[in-house]
Scaffold this active site. Structure first.
Site, PDB file in Angstrom:
ATOM      1  N   ARG A   1     -29.021  18.481  26.035  1.00 51.42           N
ATOM      2  CA  ARG A   1     -30.441  18.475  25.639  1.00 51.42           C
ATOM      3  C   ARG A   1     -30.990  17.044  25.606  1.00 51.42           C
ATOM      4  NH1 ARG A   1     -33.761  16.077  22.188  1.00 51.42           N
ATOM      5  NH2 ARG A   1     -32.233  16.272  20.506  1.00 51.42           N
ATOM      6  N   ASP A   2     -30.592  16.265  24.610  1.00 47.86           N
ATOM      7  CA  ASP A   2     -31.092  14.896  24.477  1.00 47.86           C
ATOM      8  C   ASP A   2     -30.728  14.071  25.706  1.00 47.86           C
ATOM      9  OD1 ASP A   2     -31.984  12.471  23.476  1.00 47.86           O
ATOM     10  OD2 ASP A   2     -30.343  12.222  22.060  1.00 47.86           O
TER      11      ASP A   2
ATOM     12  N   HIS B   1     -26.924   9.857  14.259  1.00 48.93           N
ATOM     13  CA  HIS B   1     -27.255   9.908  15.687  1.00 48.93           C
ATOM     14  C   HIS B   1     -27.573   8.476  16.125  1.00 48.93           C
ATOM     15  CE1 HIS B   1     -29.193  12.251  19.140  1.00 48.93           C
ATOM     16  NE2 HIS B   1     -29.588  11.010  19.370  1.00 48.93           N
TER      17      HIS B   1
ATOM     18  N   HIS C   1     -27.692   5.177  18.750  1.00 51.81           N
ATOM     19  CA  HIS C   1     -27.872   4.756  20.139  1.00 51.81           C
ATOM     20  C   HIS C   1     -27.241   3.380  20.313  1.00 51.81           C
ATOM     21  CE1 HIS C   1     -31.490   7.578  21.210  1.00 51.81           C
ATOM     22  NE2 HIS C   1     -30.415   8.237  20.844  1.00 51.81           N
TER      23      HIS C   1
ATOM     24  N   CYS D   1     -28.556   5.932  30.498  1.00 58.12           N
ATOM     25  CA  CYS D   1     -28.086   5.183  31.663  1.00 58.12           C
ATOM     26  C   CYS D   1     -28.835   3.863  31.791  1.00 58.12           C
ATOM     27  CB  CYS D   1     -28.306   6.001  32.929  1.00 58.12           C
ATOM     28  SG  CYS D   1     -27.804   5.116  34.408  1.00 58.12           S
TER      29      CYS D   1
ATOM     30  N   ASN E   1     -27.916   6.645  24.296  1.00 57.58           N
ATOM     31  CA  ASN E   1     -27.136   7.579  23.487  1.00 57.58           C
ATOM     32  C   ASN E   1     -25.675   7.144  23.421  1.00 57.58           C
ATOM     33  OD1 ASN E   1     -28.767   9.731  22.509  1.00 57.58           O
ATOM     34  ND2 ASN E   1     -28.954  10.547  24.585  1.00 57.58           N
TER      35      ASN E   1
HETATM   36 MG    MG Z   1     -30.492  10.357  21.285  1.00 57.39          MG
END
Ligand code: MG
Length: 326
Positions: free
Chosen positions: A24-25, A216, A218, A249, A258
Site C-alpha cells: 500500500r504505502d 513508522h 522513514h 526509491c 520507507n
Molecule cells: Mg511510509
C-alpha cells in the site's frame, strides 16, 4: 545466504510484529503502476515469507492514487488470507467499498499538522478527526478493527518541527474514537532517537499504552534503524516497514524513504528478536518486485545479500538449497 549473528542487547522485546506496508504505502509512492496479478503474487509471497500483518491497499478514489485503483479486484483475486490484512480508507465512501469487499480491518490516516491535513485531506486537523470519528464508529459497529496513522509526528515540510503535544493530542483523539492501534509516522524521516523517546514518554503520560503503539519510520536521513532501536528500548513491539524499501526509491522523484523490511529484519534477528520472517524468502520477493519496477531497491540489506542469490530471484545460488525455499 548470510544471516546476522544474534547477540542480545539489554531488555528488548523477545518478539516484534512487523507491519508490512509495501503493497500500500510502498506501491502508492512508486511512479510505476503495477498490474493486479503482480500485486496478488507479491502479497502472497510476502505472507509466505512469514509476514502476518500486511496492509493490502487503499480504498481512495482512483483519481487520487491511480497506483491503487484496483482495490476491489485485488481483494477479490486475493481471496481469504491468513493473518491480519487492513486496508486504508479515507472516508465513509472508502469504508463502504471496503465493507463490500469483505475487509475485516481498516486504517485511517490522520495528520499531526494543520498544513498536511489541509493538503492531504483538505480539512483542518479537527475537521479531519471529526470525519474519521464517523468512519471509525461505523467500522466498529460492523465489527472491524481500526488502526490510526498519525503522519508528520516529528517534522513537517511546511511547518518544520512538530510539537510533541500536538502529536499526542491527535493520537489521544484517535484512540478515544476507538482505534485499537496507533502508527506514529515520521513522514519526512527527520526524527532522531531522542525525539522518538520523548514522544513515547509523553504518550505514556497521556495514558497511551505501549502495546497500542506502532512506529513508522522513514530512512530519508539514515535514522530509521536508530529510531527503531529507541522505540524497542521503550517497549514498542509493532514496527512498520516496506519490503525492499518500496515507496522510498532514491532514484524516483517520489522518494519518501520507507524503512526497508529487510533492513529491519536484519537488525531484529541480529538482536535475537523473533519476527517469524524468512529473510531469504523476503529478499527473493523484493528482488522480484524490483525487477518488475525496473529499478534497484534502496534496501541496504537486500543489496548486500542479493549477490549471494542467483540472477533469477527464484533460484538459490547453492543448488543444495534448491528445495528448501518456495
Ligand atoms: Mg511510509
Amino acid at each position: 545466504m548470510r544471516t546476522p549473528t544474534a547477540v542480545s542487547l539489554g531488555a528488548l522485546p523477545s518478539h516484534v510484529t512487523i507491519y508490512e506496508v509495501g503493497a500500500r504505502d510502498g506501491l502508492q509512492n512508486e511512479s510505476t503502476v503495477v498490474d493486479v496479478a503482480t500485486k496478488v503474487e507479491f502479497i502472497h509471497r510476502l505472507i509466505d515469507s512469514g509476514l502476518r500483518n500486511v496492509e493490502l491497499t487503499s480504498f481512495v478514489p482512483a483519481s487520487w492514487v491511480p497506483q491503487l485503483a484496483d482495490a476491489e479486484e485485488l481483494l477479490a483475486r486475493l481471496g481469504p488470507l491468513s493473518g491480519r490484512h487492513p486496508v486504508l480508507v479515507p472516508n465513509e465512501r472508502g469504508l463502504e467499498r471496503a465493507l463490500a469487499s469483505g475487509v475485516r480491518e481498516i486504517a485511517v490516516f490522520a495528520s499531526a499538522t494543520e498544513t498536511f491535513a489541509q493538503r492531504n485531506l483538505n480539512r483542518t486537523v479537527r475537521e479531519s478527526l471529526d470525519a474519521f470519528a464517523v468512519v471509525v464508529a461505523r467500522a466498529l459497529a460492523e465489527g472491524l478493527a481500526v488502526r490510526g496513522y498519525v503522519s508528520m509526528c516529528f517534522g513537517d515540510p511546511w511547518e518544520g518541527d512538530v510539537a510533541p503535544d500536538q502529536v499526542v493530542d491527535v493520537a489521544r483523539a484517535l484512540l478515544d474514537m476507538g482505534c485499537a492501534e496507533l502508527s506514529l509516522g515520521d513522514t519526512i524521516g527527520v526524527a532522531t532517537p531522542g525525539a522518538v523517546a520523548r514522544l513515547l514518554e509523553l504518550l505514556g503520560e497521556r495514558d497511551v499504552r505501549v502495546e497500542q503503539i506502532a512506529v513508522h519510520f522513514h530512512d530519508t536521513y539514515g535514522q530509521a534503524l536508530a529510531n527503531t532501536l529507541a522505540a524497542l528500548e521503550r517497549g514498542v513491539t509493532t514496527i512498520d516497514a516496506s519490503a525492499g524499501g518500496l515507496g522510498g526509491c532514491p532514484f524516483a522523484g517520489s522518494a519518501t524513504g520507507n524503512l526497508a523490511t529487510e533492513d529491519l529484519v536484519w537488525q531484529l534477528h541480529g538482536l535475537g528478536i523473533e519476527t517469524g520472517v524468512d529473510l531469504e524468502a523476503l529478499c527473493r520477493t523484493s528482488l522480484w518486485m524490483a525487477q518488475r519496477l525496473g529499478r534497484p531497491s534502496p534496501s541496504r540489506t537486500l543489496n548486500a545479500l542479493a549477490p549471494t542469490l542467483t540472477s533469477s530471484e527464484r533460484e538459490p545460488v547453492d543448488s543444495k538449497k534448491e528445495d528448501s525455499h518456495e
